[in-house]
Write a protein that holds these residues in place. Structure first.
Motif, PDB file in Angstrom:
ATOM      1  N   MET A   1      53.821   5.145  38.630  1.00 32.27           N
ATOM      2  CA  MET A   1      52.456   5.912  38.808  1.00 32.27           C
ATOM      3  C   MET A   1      52.585   7.328  37.757  1.00 32.27           C
ATOM      4  O   MET A   1      53.708   7.738  37.712  1.00 32.27           O
ATOM      5  CB  MET A   1      52.728   6.369  40.187  1.00 32.27           C
ATOM      6  N   SER A   2      51.561   7.327  37.429  1.00 30.53           N
ATOM      7  CA  SER A   2      51.309   8.537  36.590  1.00 30.53           C
ATOM      8  C   SER A   2      50.025   9.375  36.784  1.00 30.53           C
ATOM      9  O   SER A   2      49.047   8.874  37.337  1.00 30.53           O
ATOM     10  CB  SER A   2      51.146   8.259  35.100  1.00 30.53           C
ATOM     11  N   THR A   3      50.164  10.722  36.477  1.00 31.79           N
ATOM     12  CA  THR A   3      48.869  11.421  36.957  1.00 31.79           C
ATOM     13  C   THR A   3      48.711  12.346  35.826  1.00 31.79           C
ATOM     14  O   THR A   3      49.677  12.708  34.967  1.00 31.79           O
ATOM     15  CB  THR A   3      49.141  12.528  38.125  1.00 31.79           C
ATOM     16  N   PHE A   4      47.365  12.455  35.319  1.00 32.42           N
ATOM     17  CA  PHE A   4      46.950  13.322  34.308  1.00 32.42           C
ATOM     18  C   PHE A   4      46.250  14.259  34.685  1.00 32.42           C
ATOM     19  O   PHE A   4      44.925  14.098  35.370  1.00 32.42           O
ATOM     20  CB  PHE A   4      46.320  12.515  33.087  1.00 32.42           C
ATOM     21  N   ILE A   5      46.464  15.709  34.689  1.00 32.22           N
ATOM     22  CA  ILE A   5      45.687  16.983  35.166  1.00 32.22           C
ATOM     23  C   ILE A   5      45.033  17.497  33.989  1.00 32.22           C
ATOM     24  O   ILE A   5      45.601  17.897  32.932  1.00 32.22           O
ATOM     25  CB  ILE A   5      46.438  17.910  35.718  1.00 32.22           C
ATOM     26  N   ARG A   6      43.829  17.417  33.842  1.00 33.97           N
ATOM     27  CA  ARG A   6      43.058  17.664  32.542  1.00 33.97           C
ATOM     28  C   ARG A   6      42.466  19.005  32.475  1.00 33.97           C
ATOM     29  O   ARG A   6      41.829  19.396  33.208  1.00 33.97           O
ATOM     30  CB  ARG A   6      42.040  16.405  32.127  1.00 33.97           C
ATOM     31  N   ASP A   7      42.941  19.883  31.561  1.00 31.26           N
ATOM     32  CA  ASP A   7      42.539  21.042  31.117  1.00 31.26           C
ATOM     33  C   ASP A   7      42.373  22.096  32.358  1.00 31.26           C
ATOM     34  O   ASP A   7      41.070  22.544  32.565  1.00 31.26           O
ATOM     35  CB  ASP A   7      41.067  21.046  30.571  1.00 31.26           C
ATOM     36  N   ALA A   8      43.396  22.245  33.033  1.00 29.98           N
ATOM     37  CA  ALA A   8      43.633  23.158  34.056  1.00 29.98           C
ATOM     38  C   ALA A   8      43.882  24.387  33.450  1.00 29.98           C
ATOM     39  O   ALA A   8      44.627  24.577  32.480  1.00 29.98           O
ATOM     40  CB  ALA A   8      44.333  22.749  35.352  1.00 29.98           C
ATOM     41  N   HIS A   9      43.681  25.402  34.453  1.00 37.67           N
ATOM     42  CA  HIS A   9      44.439  26.745  34.172  1.00 37.67           C
ATOM     43  C   HIS A   9      45.720  26.753  34.953  1.00 37.67           C
ATOM     44  O   HIS A   9      45.807  26.073  36.005  1.00 37.67           O
ATOM     45  CB  HIS A   9      43.678  27.920  34.849  1.00 37.67           C
ATOM     46  N   VAL A  10      46.755  27.148  34.064  1.00 39.94           N
ATOM     47  CA  VAL A  10      48.073  26.900  34.221  1.00 39.94           C
ATOM     48  C   VAL A  10      48.884  27.944  34.253  1.00 39.94           C
ATOM     49  O   VAL A  10      48.923  28.731  33.374  1.00 39.94           O
ATOM     50  CB  VAL A  10      48.680  25.903  33.220  1.00 39.94           C
ATOM     51  N   ILE A  11      49.747  28.464  35.315  1.00 41.73           N
ATOM     52  CA  ILE A  11      50.715  29.253  35.428  1.00 41.73           C
ATOM     53  C   ILE A  11      52.053  28.609  35.309  1.00 41.73           C
ATOM     54  O   ILE A  11      52.508  27.805  36.227  1.00 41.73           O
ATOM     55  CB  ILE A  11      50.796  30.224  36.749  1.00 41.73           C
ATOM     56  N   THR A  12      52.696  28.433  34.055  1.00 48.03           N
ATOM     57  CA  THR A  12      53.895  27.693  33.978  1.00 48.03           C
ATOM     58  C   THR A  12      55.104  28.186  34.435  1.00 48.03           C
ATOM     59  O   THR A  12      56.194  27.461  34.984  1.00 48.03           O
ATOM     60  CB  THR A  12      54.218  27.386  32.491  1.00 48.03           C
ATOM     61  N   MET A  13      55.445  29.644  34.478  1.00 49.39           N
ATOM     62  CA  MET A  13      56.534  30.273  34.703  1.00 49.39           C
ATOM     63  C   MET A  13      57.890  30.073  33.588  1.00 49.39           C
ATOM     64  O   MET A  13      58.766  30.077  34.169  1.00 49.39           O
ATOM     65  CB  MET A  13      56.760  30.021  36.353  1.00 49.39           C
ATOM     66  N   ASP A  14      57.297  29.216  32.702  1.00 50.04           N
ATOM     67  CA  ASP A  14      58.259  29.011  31.732  1.00 50.04           C
ATOM     68  C   ASP A  14      58.673  30.157  30.942  1.00 50.04           C
ATOM     69  O   ASP A  14      58.165  31.470  31.119  1.00 50.04           O
ATOM     70  CB  ASP A  14      58.038  28.012  30.835  1.00 50.04           C
TER      71      ASP A  14
END
Length: 506
Positions: A1-14
């Motif tokens: 199963m795969s999911t694609f979240i498209r063009d979101a605001h993202v806080i990565t904490m990387d």
């Protein structure tokens, strides 16, 4: 199963973007983040999640909590730790809980946690007078069904209660002293055997999502051989060793009275500190203690709401940061903070330490607080290579917030609004290992209504039993109150109360 979240605001904490929101797409396959980028395109078969008005962030790591206390939510107030424990963790009487009730309370606790954006629980489960394998299995079974990630402990105390606090025996009635001293405590050998069996039975369940951890209650509550044996076992299994240390002024005094100095120094001297060790609370540490903890690579779970409710003191946030100590954040239990909502803890941590001094350069930053709530907590849980940040190769444990809510209106700096404005009401989707466990703000892996109905059917019986235990343990409260007053009135190496200690020192 795969999911694609498209063009979101993202806080990565990387390590690159940290807590700064950026616009990215994320692809998840088989529970793992396989791509993050600006110009990604979905692949055939991907389930698309539109991110235009969404914020994606790592799930919170609750780095110190006790699901045991779920059934004690809202029962006590204005009790310092040592007196509060006599009620929530009864000294007198049989407070054993059957496995079916363990399963129910764990399920309810996990539901509330997931709905609040917590994807990893460090659940320090203490059963009194002792934990058995059926009780422990009930916790793991509940969490496996819920879909949450968890480190679950066998919490142990193996010294008699009266040897763990100073002066109490002087103030308690003789018959109470005799009853307390007659209580069974497990041997070091028995606990280490139990822990090894628990590692074999549960460590790595649910495709690695569930792990066992050892949890010697505190240095003053456990024999030295247990502390060192648990530390060595945690290193052997690549697991966490979770220990309460210097939570209160009374524990500072305990170190002086029973060990001739700092409990941290004592732990270091016997080899009970390691990079796999987390010290819960760590409020009453000296400067030297902080350096010792940092040098050992040991983490501290900071629990500001619980510390406030129990009047335990204010941890030295900036001094710990400057010393290089890894910090996580935790709610503690539902009887000492009355909620597993990590966003409450995040906001409190960001605010509390601003009033300890006027130098604004010493105040917590949003980036520091979010790091403690995510990657810092993951490191303390020995999971920072798995979760805590949104990076390629890590498990997809994340929360998707709806930005079209009042918490994010007007839409300004999303990282600041997440810390200071959001209370969990904007949470739409929660994923653990890429699996949706919360949708539309509701847990979808178990039936919340049925769990609450089961509790309602049993609540009268539960409260009646709690009331009986409370009544019985009232016998120890006057003596513990005198012990507390004596300990807090003694000079100590540091002061972690907010007031001027000259007002209460003798």
């Amino acid at each position: 199963m795969s999911t694609f979240i498209r063009d979101a605001h993202v806080i990565t904490m990387d390590p690159i973007s940290g807590s700064t929101p950026i616009v990215r797409s994320i692809r998840i396959a088989d529970g793992v983040i396989v791509a993050i980028g600006e110009h990604l395109q979905p692949e055939p078969g991907d389930e698309i999640v539109e991110g235009r008005d969404r914020l994606v962030a790592p799930g919170f790591v609750n780095a110190h909590t006790h699901s045991w206390e779920m059934l004690y939510k809202g029962r006590y107030d204005n009790l310092p730790l040592e007196m509060w424990m006599a009620m929530s963790y009864p000294i007198l009487g049989d407070s054993r809980v059957a496995p079916d009730l363990v399963r129910l309370r764990t399920t309810l606790f996990g539901i509330e946690s997931l709905k609040a954006g917590v994807t990893t629980l460090v659940d320090d489960v203490l059963e009194t007078p002792g934990q058995d394998h059926e009780q422990l299995a009930a916790v793991f079974d509940a969490y496996e069904q819920l879909g949450v990630r968890a480190n679950v402990s066998g919490h142990v105390i193996n010294r008699p209660f009266l040897d763990t606090v100073p002066f109490a025996e002087e103030y308690l009635p003789d018959d109470v002293v005799r009853e307390i001293r007659s209580a069974h405590v497990p041997s070091t050998e028995a606990y280490l055997r139990f822990a090894r069996e628990a590692f074999a039975a549960h460590h790595g369940r649910a495709n690695g999502r569930l792990r066992f951890m050892v949890a010697p209650s505190a240095p003053q509550r456990c024999e030295p051989a247990l502390l060192t044996g648990a530390t060595e076992m945690a290193l052997e299994f690549g697991a966490e060793c979770h220990i309460h240390v210097l939570e209160t002024k009374t524990q500072l005094v305990t170190g002086d009275e029973s060990y001739g100095g700092s409990l941290v120094s004592y732990m270091a001297s016997i080899g009970a500190l390691s990079p796999h060790t987390t010290l819960a609370h760590g409020i009453w540490l000296t400067d030297a203690d902080m350096q010792t903890v940092a040098a050992a690579g040991t983490s501290i779970s900071h629990n500001p709401i619980s510390n406030l409710k129990l009047g335990s003191g204010i941890a030295a946030w900036r001094m710990l940061q400057n010393a290089g100590v890894n910090l996580g954040l935790g709610t503690d239990g539902c009887s000492s903070s009355d909620s597993p909502r990590m966003l409450d803890v995040v906001k409190t941590a960001a605010l509390l330490h601003k009033v300890t001094g006027p130098d604004i350069d010493q105040w917590p930053t949003v980036a520091e607080v979010l790091a403690a709530a995510t990657i810092g907590g993951a490191r303390s849980a020995v999971l920072d290579d798995v979760v805590g940040s949104l990076e390629v190769g890590k498990q997809a444990d994340l929360v998707i917030y709806d930005l079209e809510t009042m918490a994010f209106t007007p839409r300004q700096k999303l990282d600041l609004q997440l810390v200071y404005s959001e209370n969990g009401s904007s949470i739409d989707i929660v994923m653990v290992q890429g699996r949706v466990v919360v949708a539309g703000g509701e847990v979808i892996t178990v039936d919340e209504r049925a769990a609450r109905a089961e509790l309602a059917e049993r609540l009268d019986e539960i409260i009646e039993r709690q009331d009986r235990l409370d009544e019985r343990n009232q016998a120890v409260m006057p003596g513990l109150a005198r012990m507390y007053e004596r300990a807090t009135s003694m000079p100590g190496a540091v002061n972690r109360f907010s007031g001027d200690e000259r007002a209460w020192l003798v």
